[in-house]
Design an enzyme around this catalytic site. Structure first.
Site, PDB file in Angstrom:
ATOM      1  N   LYS A  35       0.736  -1.112  -0.132  1.00  0.00           N
ATOM      2  CA  LYS A  35       0.071  -0.152  -0.105  1.00  0.00           C
ATOM      3  C   LYS A  35       0.902   1.149  -0.105  1.00  0.00           C
ATOM      4  O   LYS A  35       0.497   2.228  -0.895  1.00  0.00           O
ATOM      5  CB  LYS A  35      -0.998   0.019   1.344  1.00  0.00           C
ATOM      6  CG  LYS A  35      -2.072  -0.842   1.381  1.00  0.00           C
ATOM      7  CD  LYS A  35      -2.960  -0.673   2.440  1.00  0.00           C
ATOM      8  CE  LYS A  35      -2.339  -0.590   3.681  1.00  0.00           C
ATOM      9  NZ  LYS A  35      -1.873  -1.791   4.244  1.00  0.00           N
ATOM     10  N   ARG A 110      -9.123   1.650   9.381  1.00  0.00           N
ATOM     11  CA  ARG A 110      -8.827   0.398   9.599  1.00  0.00           C
ATOM     12  C   ARG A 110      -9.961  -0.396  10.176  1.00  0.00           C
ATOM     13  O   ARG A 110      -9.887  -1.681  10.349  1.00  0.00           O
ATOM     14  CB  ARG A 110      -7.817   0.206  10.819  1.00  0.00           C
ATOM     15  CG  ARG A 110      -6.293   0.567  10.302  1.00  0.00           C
ATOM     16  CD  ARG A 110      -5.704  -0.432   9.621  1.00  0.00           C
ATOM     17  NE  ARG A 110      -4.413  -0.958   9.978  1.00  0.00           N
ATOM     18  CZ  ARG A 110      -3.314  -0.222   9.471  1.00  0.00           C
ATOM     19  NH1 ARG A 110      -3.270   0.678   8.718  1.00  0.00           N
ATOM     20  NH2 ARG A 110      -1.971  -0.933   9.886  1.00  0.00           N
ATOM     21  N   ARG A 150      11.050  -7.036   3.760  1.00  0.00           N
ATOM     22  CA  ARG A 150      11.129  -5.448   3.789  1.00  0.00           C
ATOM     23  C   ARG A 150      12.019  -4.753   4.389  1.00  0.00           C
ATOM     24  O   ARG A 150      12.209  -4.881   5.687  1.00  0.00           O
ATOM     25  CB  ARG A 150       9.685  -5.018   4.144  1.00  0.00           C
ATOM     26  CG  ARG A 150       9.273  -3.680   3.998  1.00  0.00           C
ATOM     27  CD  ARG A 150       7.900  -3.275   3.892  1.00  0.00           C
ATOM     28  NE  ARG A 150       7.156  -3.563   5.140  1.00  0.00           N
ATOM     29  CZ  ARG A 150       5.893  -3.407   5.339  1.00  0.00           C
ATOM     30  NH1 ARG A 150       5.049  -2.944   4.339  1.00  0.00           N
ATOM     31  NH2 ARG A 150       5.128  -3.619   6.102  1.00  0.00           N
ATOM     32  N   ARG A 183      11.606  -2.516   9.882  1.00  0.00           N
ATOM     33  CA  ARG A 183      10.512  -1.770  10.956  1.00  0.00           C
ATOM     34  C   ARG A 183      10.335  -2.768  12.120  1.00  0.00           C
ATOM     35  O   ARG A 183      10.467  -4.024  11.869  1.00  0.00           O
ATOM     36  CB  ARG A 183       9.080  -1.860  10.125  1.00  0.00           C
ATOM     37  CG  ARG A 183       9.041  -0.514   9.455  1.00  0.00           C
ATOM     38  CD  ARG A 183       7.657  -0.464   8.654  1.00  0.00           C
ATOM     39  NE  ARG A 183       6.459  -0.776   9.194  1.00  0.00           N
ATOM     40  CZ  ARG A 183       5.357  -0.815   8.806  1.00  0.00           C
ATOM     41  NH1 ARG A 183       5.130  -0.258   7.512  1.00  0.00           N
ATOM     42  NH2 ARG A 183       4.258  -1.316   9.548  1.00  0.00           N
ATOM     43  N   ARG A 194      -0.713  -8.928  13.405  1.00  0.00           N
ATOM     44  CA  ARG A 194      -1.244  -7.847  12.413  1.00  0.00           C
ATOM     45  C   ARG A 194      -2.224  -8.108  11.475  1.00  0.00           C
ATOM     46  O   ARG A 194      -3.101  -7.761  11.027  1.00  0.00           O
ATOM     47  CB  ARG A 194      -0.077  -7.078  11.779  1.00  0.00           C
ATOM     48  CG  ARG A 194       0.583  -6.028  12.922  1.00  0.00           C
ATOM     49  CD  ARG A 194       1.929  -5.620  12.245  1.00  0.00           C
ATOM     50  NE  ARG A 194       1.960  -4.765  10.935  1.00  0.00           N
ATOM     51  CZ  ARG A 194       2.651  -4.592  10.035  1.00  0.00           C
ATOM     52  NH1 ARG A 194       4.157  -5.177  10.244  1.00  0.00           N
ATOM     53  NH2 ARG A 194       2.755  -3.600   9.164  1.00  0.00           N
TER      54      ARG A 194
END
Ligand code: AMP
Length: 249
Positions: A35, A110, A150, A183, A194
Site C-alpha cells: 500500500k 482500519r 522488507r 520496521r 497484524r
C-alpha cells in the site's frame, strides 16, 4: 517502466476535471501488500498528497512525542492505536490546503468505526464526497514472504524488498545512501498478529464499502508497475462513472 508510461498515458486521457480533481482515495489491504509504495506512486501521478497514519505514528514514535509514547507499545504488539488518536491525526492533516483536489489515505480507515467517522467527515467537510475505495488483495503466504524481506530508509521512507526490489548497494538507500532498517513490527510474530487484526477489524470494511459504493479490487500479487496501472485505470473508471451519474450514490 512501459506500464508506468501507460499509467501516465491513462491519466492524460482523463478529462481535465478528473485529472485535476481525483478526489478522496482510500487504499485498503493487509499489511505488506504494498500500500505504501502504491500510495507514493499514485500521489505523484495524480499530484495529490499521501496521508499514511502508520507513517505519522512512526514519526511521532521516533521523535518521542506524547502521542508517540502512547502508540509505541501498541504498534510493537501489532494492535490498533485507539480510534480517537488516529481520527484526530487525520482531521489535522486534512485541514491542509493541499488536500482540496484530493488525497490518498494509506492505512485509514482500519475498522468500521473509523469508516463511519470518515463518512461523517466527508459529509460535513467535503459536501458528501464519495471516496474511491481501492482494495489491494494478496495471498497471505506471499505477504509473509514480502514483509520478512522488507527494508525501509528511515530518512526518505523509500521501501525496498531485499528479494524482489533490492537497493543497488546492499543495505543502503539508493536515494540518500542512508542505512536501511527493518520496521520493529515487521517480524514474523508481530506480522501474524497484524494479520489477525486485519482479518478481524479491517476485512469487514471491504463488505461495508461494497454495500455503500463500488470497490476497486486490485491483484496486488502482480508486478508493481501492473498494480500501478490497474489502480490508475480503476480510479479513472470510477471518476467517470461518478461524473456521468452511473454510480449509485
Ligand atoms: P501501517 O504502516 O499502516 O502498517 O501501520 C503500522 C501500525 O500503526 C499499525 O499496525 C497500527 O498499530 C498503527 N496504525 C496505523 N494506522 C492505524 C489506524 N488507522 N488505526 C489504528 N492504528 C493504526
Amino acid at each position: 517502466m512501459d506500464k508506468l508510461l501507460e499509467s501516465i498515458d491513462l491519466i492524460l486521457q482523463c478529462t481535465t476535471s478528473q485529472r485535476n480533481n481525483p478526489g478522496a482515495v482510500l487504499l485498503l489491504g493487509a499489511p505488506g501488500v504494498g500500500k505504501g509504495t502504491q500510495a507514493d506512486l499514485q500521489a505523484r501521478l495524480w499530484d495529490i498528497p499521501k496521508i499514511s497514519t502508520g507513517e505519522i505514528l512512526r514519526t511521532n514514535v521516533a521523535s518521542r512525542t506524547a502521542l508517540g509514547l502512547q502508540a509505541d507499545r501498541i504498534m510493537k504488539s501489532g494492535g490498533l492505536v485507539p480510534d480517537q488518536i488516529v481520527t484526530e491525526m487525520v482531521t489535522n492533516r486534512l485541514e491542509f490546503s493541499d488536500t482540496v483536489t484530493g488525497f490518498i489515505l494509506d492505512g485509514f480507515p482500519r475498522n468500521i468505526r473509523q469508516a463511519q467517522w470518515l463518512d461523517q467527515y466527508l459529509c460535513t467537510h467535503r459536501k458528501g464526497e464519495i471516496p474511491a475505495i481501492v482494495y489491494m488483495c494478496m495471498d497471505y503466504g506471499q505477504i509473509l514472504q514480502r514483509v520478512a524481506y522488507r527494508r525501509v530508509c528511515p530518512l526518505c521512507k523509500t521501501v525496498y524488498n531485499t528479494l524482489f526490489m533490492p537497493p543497488k548497494q546492499i543495505g543502503r538507500c539508493d536515494k540518500d545512501n542512508h542505512e536501511l532498517e527493518q520496521r520493529s513490527d515487521d517480524t514474523v510474530e508481530v506480522l501474524e498478529e497484524r494479520l489477525r487484526v486485519f482479518r478481524r477489524e479491517t476485512e469487514p470494511l471491504v463488505q461495508y464499502y461494497r454495500d455503500h459504493s463500488n470497490v476497486i479490487e486490485i491483484d496486488a500479487g502482480q508486478s508493481s508497475s501492473l498494480v500501478t496501472k490497474d489502480i490508475v485505470s480503476g480510479l479513472t473508471e470510477f471518476r467517470s462513472a461518478l461524473g456521468n451519474g452511473s454510480l449509485n450514490k
